[in-house]
Structures are given as structure tokens and as C-alpha cells.
Design an enzyme around this catalytic site. Structure first.
Site, mmCIF file in Angstrom:
data_model
loop_
_atom_site.group_PDB
_atom_site.id
_atom_site.type_symbol
_atom_site.label_atom_id
_atom_site.label_comp_id
_atom_site.label_asym_id
_atom_site.label_seq_id
_atom_site.Cartn_x
_atom_site.Cartn_y
_atom_site.Cartn_z
ATOM 1 N N CYS A 146 20.501 23.730 -21.642
ATOM 2 C CA CYS A 146 20.387 23.635 -20.192
ATOM 3 C C CYS A 146 21.339 22.635 -19.560
ATOM 4 C CB CYS A 146 18.960 23.273 -19.797
ATOM 5 S SG CYS A 146 18.513 21.627 -20.315
ATOM 6 N N CYS A 168 18.494 25.442 -13.768
ATOM 7 C CA CYS A 168 18.502 24.235 -14.610
ATOM 8 C C CYS A 168 19.250 23.098 -13.915
ATOM 9 C CB CYS A 168 19.163 24.530 -15.954
ATOM 10 S SG CYS A 168 18.134 25.437 -17.125
ATOM 11 N N CYS A 184 10.285 24.613 -19.686
ATOM 12 C CA CYS A 184 9.596 25.167 -18.520
ATOM 13 C C CYS A 184 8.805 26.423 -18.927
ATOM 14 C CB CYS A 184 10.605 25.551 -17.456
ATOM 15 S SG CYS A 184 11.530 24.153 -16.795
HETATM 16 S S1 SF4 Z 1 14.370 26.050 -18.082
HETATM 17 FE FE1 SF4 Z 1 14.026 27.876 -16.782
HETATM 18 S S2 SF4 Z 1 12.577 27.283 -15.144
HETATM 19 FE FE2 SF4 Z 1 13.336 25.410 -16.172
HETATM 20 S S3 SF4 Z 1 14.980 24.711 -14.909
HETATM 21 FE FE3 SF4 Z 1 15.944 25.974 -16.509
HETATM 22 S S4 SF4 Z 1 15.957 28.093 -15.712
HETATM 23 FE FE4 SF4 Z 1 14.623 26.881 -14.360
#
Ligand code: SF4
Length: 257
Positions: A233, A121, A205
Site C-alpha cells: 500500500c 490507500c 482494512c
Molecule cells: S487497504 Fe483497501 S480500504 Fe484500506 S486504504 Fe487501502 S484500498 Fe482503502
């Protein structure tokens, strides 16, 4: 069954909330220049983009393309540009950093540990976010209080975000309900991600988003393998109010991100 038929149900005070949201955007844009909208292309952010167009405030719009988004999500950028006659600024992670991370930790690194998920993230969202917000006096989000416990403290306007720059955050939908959001989408025929019609209420995502089943929390499809308190995130950080101090200090994050 479409998300509109499932959820569109305005609250009794919807009209007042709508007027308050427009007034907030107009006063925010007058007070903070330059200002920008952070759009995750989720349903709330589509509403916010519509309100920006309707109020004719001067605001850019940006999207963080993590290179891990669903194709249905990416397709919304063109639909949004066509509908509102705007150019969306797209920010992506550094290609070399992304390739090195995957080579070292694997494509499924986010499932291996919380640290690796946060690292993913960080370079895919947080670093590009800093580039997107550089020089901006304020940013506009689609955060709503009812989205999760961690977001129950969302204020309509936050005078300074966690960047230490004094940059304000404006949340015009802070007190909207999910029913309000979908009602507004329906009456204005606003484009939205078709994944919402497949029981994806919150879309991020692809590897970190799944459909939910009836009765599950709206955000339970995000980072579903983690504890609730870790499920953000880093894009939106805030501390819990005193009433929640018995719980661990929670970092609020995500974008519709
Ligand atoms: S949501 Fe999942 S894929 Fe997207 S940046 Fe964060 S960890 Fe990576």
C-alpha cells in the site's frame, strides 16, 4: 484452533534473535530521538510494542485508523493501552476527502482499478502517515523478511526510508519467523487480534482482507484480486535486490499496515 496452537514454534536461534532485537531497539532509540512505532495492530506489531515496554526505551506508538478497520482491530487499541500503560496516537484520514472519494468512486472503489485502490490507500494511509512521522528521526516497524518476496530485503536497520528526510527505519523482527512471533505471543500472554484465530494471518482494512485457507501464502488474504507485485500500500517501500531484477521493480508496502 487458535493461531497460537497452529503457529507457535520457536526457531533454534530464537533466544539469540530476541536478544538482538532488544539490543537493536535500545541502540536505535539512543541514536534516533524522537522515535516512534508504527503499529498496524497486527501480531508482529503487538510483539514490537511488548519489546518496547520491556526494554523501556522512549518511543511513542501510533496507529493509522483508515476508518475501514475491523472492530476487532480497533478494540486492540484499548487493550494495548491498558496492558502497557501507554497512550496510542491515532491518525485518521481527512473526513471531507474521504467522503468526496466515496461519493465519486463508490464504497467499493478499491476493487474497480489499481489506480483507485492506490488512491484510497494514499489518502487513508500515506497522508496520515506523513503526519504521524513528521519530526521523527526514526520509526519502528514489525516487518519480517519471510512475509513475502517483496519483503525479502528487509534490513534490521535502514538508514533512510523513502521519504527523503533521512528518517531511519528500524525492523527488530526482520529475521524472526512466524513461529518465533507466535511463540513470543504465547509465552508472554500478549493480546492479539482474534481474527488471527479465524485464519486471518495478515490483517488490514476490512474490504481488503480475507481469511486464507491451508496452504495459501500468509499474505494471500490481502488485496487478493491483484497481482502479487502490486500488493503493497505504500507504507514500506524498497527495491528488490539485483537477484530479482528479472522481475519487475517491486514497491514494498503495507502495515501490518
Ligand atoms: S487497504 Fe483497501 S480500504 Fe484500506 S486504504 Fe487501502 S484500498 Fe482503502
Amino acid at each position: 484452533m487458535s493461531a497460537i496452537s497452529l503457529y507457535a514454534k520457536p526457531s533454534a536461534t530464537f533466544s539469540q534473535k530476541l536478544e538482538a532485537s532488544k539490543a537493536l531497539l535500545i541502540s536505535g532509540a539512543a541514536q534516533f530521538t524522537p522515535i516512534t512505532q508504527a503499529s498496524s495492530l497486527g501480531v508482529e506489531d503487538m510483539v514490537v510494542t511488548h519489546l518496547i515496554a520491556e526494554t523501556r526505551i522512549s518511543s511513542s506508538i501510533f496507529v493509522l485508523d483508515t476508518r475501514m478497520l475491523h472492530e476487532q482491530t480497533l478494540a486492540l487499541i484499548g487493550r494495548l493501552e491498558e496492558r502497557y500503560g501507554v497512550k496510542v496516537d491515532v491518525y485518521q484520514p481527512d473526513t471531507v476527502v474521504a467522503e468526496q472519494f466515496v461519493a465519486t468512486n463508490g464504497k467499493d472503489a478499491m476493487y474497480k482499478s489499481l489506480d483507485l485502490r492506490k488512491a484510497c490507500c494514499d489518502f487513508r494511509k500515506m497522508v496520515p502517515l506523513e503526519r504521524a512521522l513528521a519530526g521523527k528521526k526514526a520509526w519502528i516497524t514489525g516487518l519480517r523478511r519471510e512475509q513475502s518476496n517483496a519483503r525479502s530485503v528487509v534490513l534490521a536497520i535502514e538508514p533512510g526510508d523513502d521519504s527523503g528526510t533521512g528518517r531511519a527505519k528500524i525492523n527488530p523482527l526482520a529475521d524472526w519467523t512466524n513461529g518465533d512471533v507466535w511463540h513470543f505471543i504465547a509465552i508472554n500472554n500478549i493480546p492479539y487480534n482474534p481474527l488471527h484465530d479465524e485464519f486471518f494471518p495478515s490483517i488490514g482494512c476490512a474490504p481488503c482482507t480475507r481469511a486464507v485457507t491451508l496452504g495459501e501464502d500468509m499474505r494471500s488474504g490481502r488485496w487478493w484480486w491483484e497481482q502479487e507485485s502490486a500488493k503493497e500500500c505504500g507504507l514500506h517501500a524498497a527495491e528488490e535486490p539485483p537477484a530479482f531484477e528479472s522481475l519487475s521493480r517491486i514497491k514494498i508496502t503495507e502495515i501490518s499496515a
